[in-house]
Design a protein around this motif. Structure first.
Motif, PDB file in Angstrom:
ATOM      1  N   SER A  56      53.344  18.908  42.575  1.00  0.00           N
ATOM      2  CA  SER A  56      52.412  19.585  43.477  1.00  0.00           C
ATOM      3  C   SER A  56      52.794  19.336  44.931  1.00  0.00           C
ATOM      4  O   SER A  56      53.460  18.343  45.251  1.00  0.00           O
ATOM      5  N   VAL A  57      52.347  20.225  45.825  1.00  0.00           N
ATOM      6  CA  VAL A  57      52.632  20.038  47.246  1.00  0.00           C
ATOM      7  C   VAL A  57      51.834  18.854  47.772  1.00  0.00           C
ATOM      8  O   VAL A  57      50.736  18.553  47.297  1.00  0.00           O
ATOM      9  N   TYR A  58      52.373  18.188  48.771  1.00  0.00           N
ATOM     10  CA  TYR A  58      51.980  16.834  49.150  1.00  0.00           C
ATOM     11  C   TYR A  58      50.501  16.670  49.510  1.00  0.00           C
ATOM     12  O   TYR A  58      49.816  15.808  48.963  1.00  0.00           O
ATOM     13  N   HIS A  59      49.999  17.477  50.438  1.00  0.00           N
ATOM     14  CA  HIS A  59      48.637  17.272  50.915  1.00  0.00           C
ATOM     15  C   HIS A  59      47.595  17.958  50.040  1.00  0.00           C
ATOM     16  O   HIS A  59      46.538  17.387  49.760  1.00  0.00           O
TER      17      HIS A  59
ATOM     18  N   ARG B 249      49.772  23.050  42.505  1.00  0.00           N
ATOM     19  CA  ARG B 249      50.986  23.675  41.995  1.00  0.00           C
ATOM     20  C   ARG B 249      50.823  25.195  42.054  1.00  0.00           C
ATOM     21  O   ARG B 249      49.694  25.698  42.166  1.00  0.00           O
ATOM     22  N   PRO B 250      51.904  25.943  41.961  1.00  0.00           N
ATOM     23  CA  PRO B 250      51.816  27.404  42.129  1.00  0.00           C
ATOM     24  C   PRO B 250      50.790  28.081  41.224  1.00  0.00           C
ATOM     25  O   PRO B 250      50.112  29.017  41.654  1.00  0.00           O
TER      26      PRO B 250
ATOM     27  N   ALA C 282      54.225  27.729  50.727  1.00  0.00           N
ATOM     28  CA  ALA C 282      55.248  27.116  49.884  1.00  0.00           C
ATOM     29  C   ALA C 282      54.959  27.352  48.402  1.00  0.00           C
ATOM     30  O   ALA C 282      55.884  27.553  47.600  1.00  0.00           O
ATOM     31  N   LEU C 283      53.687  27.355  48.036  1.00  0.00           N
ATOM     32  CA  LEU C 283      53.317  27.544  46.632  1.00  0.00           C
ATOM     33  C   LEU C 283      53.729  28.909  46.101  1.00  0.00           C
ATOM     34  O   LEU C 283      54.026  29.055  44.904  1.00  0.00           O
TER      35      LEU C 283
ATOM     36  N   LEU D 266      59.207  37.802  48.422  1.00  0.00           N
ATOM     37  CA  LEU D 266      58.115  37.033  49.006  1.00  0.00           C
ATOM     38  C   LEU D 266      56.756  37.640  48.688  1.00  0.00           C
ATOM     39  O   LEU D 266      56.615  38.849  48.547  1.00  0.00           O
ATOM     40  N   THR D 267      55.748  36.792  48.590  1.00  0.00           N
ATOM     41  CA  THR D 267      54.378  37.195  48.286  1.00  0.00           C
ATOM     42  C   THR D 267      53.528  37.096  49.542  1.00  0.00           C
ATOM     43  O   THR D 267      53.585  36.099  50.259  1.00  0.00           O
ATOM     44  N   ALA D 268      52.733  38.131  49.795  1.00  0.00           N
ATOM     45  CA  ALA D 268      51.794  38.129  50.915  1.00  0.00           C
ATOM     46  C   ALA D 268      50.401  37.798  50.390  1.00  0.00           C
ATOM     47  O   ALA D 268      49.860  38.519  49.539  1.00  0.00           O
ATOM     48  N   LEU D 269      49.834  36.712  50.859  1.00  0.00           N
ATOM     49  CA  LEU D 269      48.489  36.314  50.474  1.00  0.00           C
ATOM     50  C   LEU D 269      47.456  36.988  51.380  1.00  0.00           C
ATOM     51  O   LEU D 269      47.737  37.297  52.538  1.00  0.00           O
TER      52      LEU D 269
END
Length: 290
Positions: A15-18, A22-23, A91-92, A106-109
């Motif tokens: 998982s990303v740090y802060h 996970r995706p 990053a996810l 790339l994905t646009a949220l």
């Protein structure tokens, strides 16, 4: 070339740090709130909740309303936290975390902030819903990135002249919202505004308790600014950072503000929680229409 471990920090579970996510934990529609306790105020309207993850001030829940999958995450207060949240959300979806490489596609949220704010125009009523068409950042976040192409310099330069800007302060930056989201969520129940994102709650927003502020007329000067009929309407602490990083990363962002104070009139909402709850309900209704 893979992104170094010191730059993209991952936890043992990948998982990303802060955010500790996970995706698979997030949807493509993200609702951000400042207060961790406000996450539950949004997800109480969900039909299902598939996960709840907490780390520090970052509380995340993902679930569904009908067939719509949504993620709600608390950011805490300030654009320093926005820097963490926006970069790690991106990053996810846009970095292959195992290979540590940027994805080809790339994905646009869609990133929608639901928060509180104080108006500086006396015409804006308490408990109203204000959508930020533009955000003006008085912090320095965006200047740490190659960001000239997303900034509205003609507006920020006019504002600096109007304010007789002190060069010791950070240069203001102006960024617009995601206009597709603005069209989707605005209605005759909303006010479209220009939001100032301040670097603090007290002195930077001209609140005086025991400390004198350097410019006691700052809010009045902000309120009197006009650029091609564009005036600053309200103050808060995240919007410009969200807009700036979203533009740079290719995401769509919109900031929804419950006006719980009117600084020009010295008034505060008699029921701020109710105002926020109604804004949450309105925003969810508009998201589900599309």
């Amino acid at each position: 070339m893979p992104i170094k471990a010191s730059e993209l920090i991952l936890n043992e579970d990948g998982s990303v740090y802060h955010l500790n996510l996970r995706p698979e934990h997030i949807s493509n529609t993200i609702i951000t709130v400042g207060d961790p306790d406000r996450v539950d105020s949004v997800t109480k309207h969900f039909d299902t909740i598939e996960l709840k993850i907490k780390k520090r001030e970052f509380h995340t829940q993902t679930g569904t309303i009908g067939n719509k999958r949504l993620t709600v995450i608390s950011t805490g207060i300030g654009t320093d936290n926005i820097d963490i949240v926006l970069n790690e959300l991106d990053a996810l979806v846009n970095i292959d975390l195992e290979r540590r490489e940027i994805k080809d596609n790339l994905t646009a949220l869609d990133i929608i902030r639901i928060g509180t704010s104080g108006a500086i125009q006396d015409s804006i009523p308490l408990d109203s819903f204000l959508i930020s068409e533009y955000g003006c950042g008085f912090d320095s976040l965006l200047h740490f990135y190659q960001s000239n192409h997303v900034q509205q310099f003609e507006i920020s330069n006019a504002l600096k002249t109007h304010l007789d800007w002190d060069v010791k302060k950070s240069d203001p930056y102006v960024v617009s919202c995601g206009h597709n989201l603005l069209q989707q969520i605005s209605s005759d129940r909303t006010i479209t505004g220009f939001t100032a994102t301040n670097v603090g709650f007290y002195g930077p927003q001209s609140r005086v308790l025991r400390l004198d502020v350097k410019d006691s007329d700052f809010n009045d000067k902000l309120a009197s600014f006009n650029y091609n009929d564009l005036s600053i309407t309200n103050l808060e602490m995240e919007t410009a950072g969200i807009y700036g990083l979203s533009k740079l990363l290719g995401h769509n962002a919109l900031s929804m503000n419950a006006i719980i104070a009117n600084r020009a009139l010295g008034e505060f909402s008699s029921n701020p929680k109710d105002a926020v709850d109604k804004l949450i309900e309105y925003t969810l209704e508009k998201i589900l229409e599309n």
